[in-house]
Design an enzyme around this catalytic site. Structure first.
Site, PDB file in Angstrom:
ATOM      1  N   HIS A 143       0.803  -1.222   0.000  1.00  0.00           N
ATOM      2  CA  HIS A 143       0.000   0.000   0.000  1.00  0.00           C
ATOM      3  C   HIS A 143       0.841   1.280   0.000  1.00  0.00           C
ATOM      4  O   HIS A 143       0.299   2.369  -0.001  1.00  0.00           O
ATOM      5  CB  HIS A 143      -0.912   0.023   1.231  1.00  0.00           C
ATOM      6  CG  HIS A 143      -0.156   0.176   2.515  1.00  0.00           C
ATOM      7  ND1 HIS A 143       0.412  -0.898   3.158  1.00  0.00           N
ATOM      8  CD2 HIS A 143       0.160   1.264   3.251  1.00  0.00           C
ATOM      9  CE1 HIS A 143       1.030  -0.466   4.247  1.00  0.00           C
ATOM     10  NE2 HIS A 143       0.896   0.838   4.325  1.00  0.00           N
TER      11      HIS A 143
HETATM   12  C1  UD1 Z   1      -1.460   4.878   6.658  1.00  0.00           C
HETATM   13  C2  UD1 Z   1      -0.088   5.309   7.186  1.00  0.00           C
HETATM   14  C3  UD1 Z   1       0.934   4.236   6.864  1.00  0.00           C
HETATM   15  C4  UD1 Z   1       0.490   2.884   7.345  1.00  0.00           C
HETATM   16  C5  UD1 Z   1      -0.899   2.587   6.764  1.00  0.00           C
HETATM   17  C6  UD1 Z   1      -1.420   1.255   7.244  1.00  0.00           C
HETATM   18  C7  UD1 Z   1       0.362   7.696   7.197  1.00  0.00           C
HETATM   19  C8  UD1 Z   1       1.087   8.792   6.514  1.00  0.00           C
HETATM   20  N1  UD1 Z   1       0.361   6.524   6.554  1.00  0.00           N
HETATM   21  O1  UD1 Z   1      -1.352   4.821   5.250  1.00  0.00           O
HETATM   22  O2  UD1 Z   1       2.142   4.564   7.495  1.00  0.00           O
HETATM   23  O3  UD1 Z   1       1.400   1.917   6.924  1.00  0.00           O
HETATM   24  O4  UD1 Z   1      -1.787   3.624   7.182  1.00  0.00           O
HETATM   25  O5  UD1 Z   1      -2.647   0.958   6.665  1.00  0.00           O
HETATM   26  O6  UD1 Z   1      -0.155   7.909   8.259  1.00  0.00           O
HETATM   27  N2  UD1 Z   1      -9.020   4.511   3.364  1.00  0.00           N
HETATM   28  C9  UD1 Z   1     -10.220   3.862   3.429  1.00  0.00           C
HETATM   29  N3  UD1 Z   1     -10.641   3.410   4.645  1.00  0.00           N
HETATM   30  C10 UD1 Z   1      -9.922   3.589   5.788  1.00  0.00           C
HETATM   31  C11 UD1 Z   1      -8.709   4.257   5.706  1.00  0.00           C
HETATM   32  C12 UD1 Z   1      -8.259   4.708   4.494  1.00  0.00           C
HETATM   33  O7  UD1 Z   1     -10.898   3.679   2.430  1.00  0.00           O
HETATM   34  O8  UD1 Z   1     -10.382   3.152   6.857  1.00  0.00           O
HETATM   35  C13 UD1 Z   1      -8.541   4.966   2.043  1.00  0.00           C
HETATM   36  C14 UD1 Z   1      -8.840   6.404   1.733  1.00  0.00           C
HETATM   37  O9  UD1 Z   1      -9.105   6.505   0.383  1.00  0.00           O
HETATM   38  C15 UD1 Z   1      -7.545   7.112   2.024  1.00  0.00           C
HETATM   39  C16 UD1 Z   1      -6.521   6.047   1.662  1.00  0.00           C
HETATM   40  O10 UD1 Z   1      -7.136   4.802   1.991  1.00  0.00           O
HETATM   41  O11 UD1 Z   1      -7.402   8.279   1.311  1.00  0.00           O
HETATM   42  C17 UD1 Z   1      -5.223   6.180   2.396  1.00  0.00           C
HETATM   43  O12 UD1 Z   1      -5.440   6.221   3.816  1.00  0.00           O
HETATM   44  P1  UD1 Z   1      -4.423   7.040   4.758  1.00  0.00           P
HETATM   45  O13 UD1 Z   1      -4.799   6.860   6.159  1.00  0.00           O
HETATM   46  O14 UD1 Z   1      -4.302   8.428   4.241  1.00  0.00           O
HETATM   47  O15 UD1 Z   1      -3.043   6.373   4.467  1.00  0.00           O
HETATM   48  P2  UD1 Z   1      -2.646   4.841   4.358  1.00  0.00           P
HETATM   49  O16 UD1 Z   1      -2.201   4.597   2.962  1.00  0.00           O
HETATM   50  O17 UD1 Z   1      -3.702   3.966   4.930  1.00  0.00           O
END
Ligand code: UD1
Length: 405
Positions: free
Chosen positions: A219
């Site tokens: 991811h």
């Molecule tokens: C985040 C952390 C990363 C960690 C990862 C584990 C940061 C900068 N990154 O990355 O270090 O390894 O979590 O999963 O904090 N989304 C959903 N549902 C959710 C959460 C996210 O659909 O419950 C989608 C959204 O479109 C969002 C994208 O995933 O924009 C990314 O989520 P985000 O929390 O921004 O970063 P991660 O890639 O999950």
């Protein structure tokens, strides 16, 4: 913001806000809360979830699997740009700090919530402890590296998982009194649930045999946000999957990008487990169960590099660097980058049985949370020297009434 705190106030107790935000935070905080519960007359703790991760399968299912209490406070910030998400967390967390007047905030890991809550608390003069401090990838293109640096430079207690982390902090000028080598809380959780996970039946239900499949997590923006990079990785994975199926619980970010780039034809789904077989994010226990029996784990995550080291399963890390070099030095991890040929070469070695057994790093023994809580209880946090005007022990402290108002 949802607030369900039932915590009663005893002014002599250490009042702690424990912060979680995203999936990898939950297994790090779970053992700390469990140990804190053994000190009811010394510690009052409140669990704050920033809401960075909010989907049932990214958040709630982990609370269930880990037997964690429901968050007392949910900031409900959700997704967004880095600045947007970080800013919203700070605004909401500041209100919580002002209302709850903690002696200490504990943050774990390296996600945006970790950094946002650290900055917020420190600007209010509240002490902050960072669990999993000192890890460094030296890759400033990783948002997590920025989070780690900002967090560690501000924190008062830096709890580390290994000697590399201690050394990193020292080199950055952190005084020895702030550094505590306690071991790995994530491994506390793994060791506690290992037997339980071994007894699960998911592998059987999927028609798989131990050693005859691989698992995958992916991811990182550096792997999934660029079309050519993602396609190169998927080509390598498809080739590996022609020998053993790859179980791929897809992170929402990765699914979004694969969709956008038109690359979902690399994935298979449905009853028969074959190729790069995708499923929604899997719960903590089921995924550990699958990893335990995997021929190899392919990943770009941080935690899995550590978990595979304990499970003795070969781990191929599809990144150019790692903030967890100890897993390469002592464990089963190899860092190969994200180019197709390198990934395939590493997988070939595993198929040929050319793998390292690995040994367990020092203090990855299931007792890290105990060490952390003992240190906090014995060090009279907030009173040395006290800069917090609501501290319970010093002369500047406010009345209970004021604290509760
Ligand atoms: C985040 C952390 C990363 C960690 C990862 C584990 C940061 C900068 N990154 O990355 O270090 O390894 O979590 O999963 O904090 N989304 C959903 N549902 C959710 C959460 C996210 O659909 O419950 C989608 C959204 O479109 C969002 C994208 O995933 O924009 C990314 O989520 P985000 O929390 O921004 O970063 P991660 O890639 O999950």
């Amino acid at each position: 913001m949802k607030h369900t705190s039932q915590v009663s106030v005893n002014p002599r107790n250490l009042r702690i806000l424990n912060v979680v935000g995203a999936r990898p935070n939950f297994m790090k905080m779970a053992p700390i809360i469990e140990v804190m519960n053994q000190y009811p007359d010394k510690i009052q703790h409140i669990l704050v979830h920033t809401g960075q991760h909010y989907d049932e399968k990214m958040s709630k299912s982990f609370f269930n699997d880990l037997g964690m209490p429901k968050p007392d406070i949910d900031l409900g910030v959700g997704s967004g740009s880095h600045a947007g998400q970080t800013g919203r967390i700070m605004v909401e967390f500041e209100k919580v700090c002002i209302r709850e007047k903690p002696d200490l905030v504990i943050v774990v890991g390296d996600v945006n919530s970790t950094m946002a809550c650290t900055i917020t608390a420190k600007k209010l003069g509240i002490r902050v402890a960072h669990v999993e401090a000192g890890l460094r990838s030296r890759d400033m293109d990783m948002p997590e590296e920025i989070n780690r640096l900002c967090t560690d430079v501000l924190c008062d207690y830096l709890f580390t998982t290994d000697r590399f982390a201690d050394e990193n902090l020292r080199r950055e000028g952190v005084p020895d009194e702030k550094i505590f080598f306690v071991g790995n809380v994530m491994i506390d959780t793994l060791l506690k649930h290992r037997e339980m996970a071994a007894k699960l039946t998911l592998r059987e239900e999927l028609g798989l045999k131990a050693g005859e499949y691989a698992t995958l997590t992916m991811h990182r923006p550096s792997n999934v946000d660029d079309r050519d990079t993602l396609e190169g990785i998927l080509e390598a994975l498809a080739e590996i999957a022609s020998t053993v199926p790859i179980i791929f619980p897809v992170h929402p970010r990765t699914m979004k990008m694969a969709d956008r780039f038109g690359l979902t034809h690399y994935f298979s789904k449905g009853e028969v487990v074959e190729g790069i077989w995708t499923t929604d994010p899997i719960g903590y226990l089921d995924f550990m169960h699958l990893n335990m029996g995997a021929k190899m784990v392919l990943t770009d995550s941080g935690g899995l590099q550590e978990e595979t080291t304990i499970l003795g399963v070969p781990c191929i890390t599809m990144r150019d660097n790692t903030e967890r070099p100890i897993t390469c030095e002592l464990g089963t991890n190899v860092v190969v980058g994200n180019r197709k040929e390198k990934i395939l070469a590493a997988a070939k070695k595993v198929f040929e049985g050319n793998i390292r057994k690995g040994t367990i790093p020092e203090k990855w023994d299931g007792k890290a949370a105990e060490r952390i809580v003992e240190i906090l209880v014995n060090s009279r946090v907030g009173c040395i020297p006290c800069t917090i005007n609501w501290c319970m022990e010093c002369t500047l402290h406010s009345s209970d009434q004021e604290r509760d108002s």
